[in-house]
Design a protein around this motif. Structure first.
Motif: not given
Length: 141
Positions: A125-141
């Protein structure tokens, strides 16, 4: 533009993908007694699964785990998609842990000896959430 697979995602995708793929392949030819035991445990936590015969449940679980494992291992599958699938799958496993009697110490989230095999799935669950959060659009990109 970001590459389709970030280098930092390779190791966790390989580890989780190989683990889940192996689990799915191991269930391909599950005997009826083992399928009934697995199905019984799952239906206790998720009663709607009672509508499926045990062997059908085992075949579907095997196919799902095999597909998820392959998706994590194949670099052409976007990490956000593989992460969302891993999060959904592992949330079900954590739910199984939380809902199955005897898996946790009384009044605690700490696993019993019997519950350790299910409690360890929280890392998925932690790895999956990490992937989703890491790939989520952010204002920095």
């Amino acid at each position: 533009m970001r590459p389709p697979l970030q280098l930092r995602h390779v190791a966790p995708r390989l580890a989780t993908g190989a683990f889940i793929l192996n689990s799915g392949l191991g269930k391909r030819r599950m005997d009826p007694e083992s399928a009934a035991g697995l199905h019984g445990m799952a239906t206790h936590a998720y009663p709607f699964l009672d509508k499926l015969p045990p062997t059908t449940f085992a075949r579907l679980l095997s196919a799902g785990e095999t597909a998820l494992g392959a998706a994590l291992l194949l670099p052409v599958v976007p990490t956000a998609l593989a992460g969302a699938a891993l999060t959904a799958f592992s949330a079900g496993l954590v739910g199984l842990y939380l809902r199955t009697p005897g898996m946790r110490e009384e009044g605690s989230l700490r696993p019993t000896q019997e519950g350790t095999a299910l409690a360890k799935d929280v890392w998925l669950l932690g790895v999956g959430l990490g992937f989703v959060l890491d790939e989520a659009p952010s204002r920095d990109r």
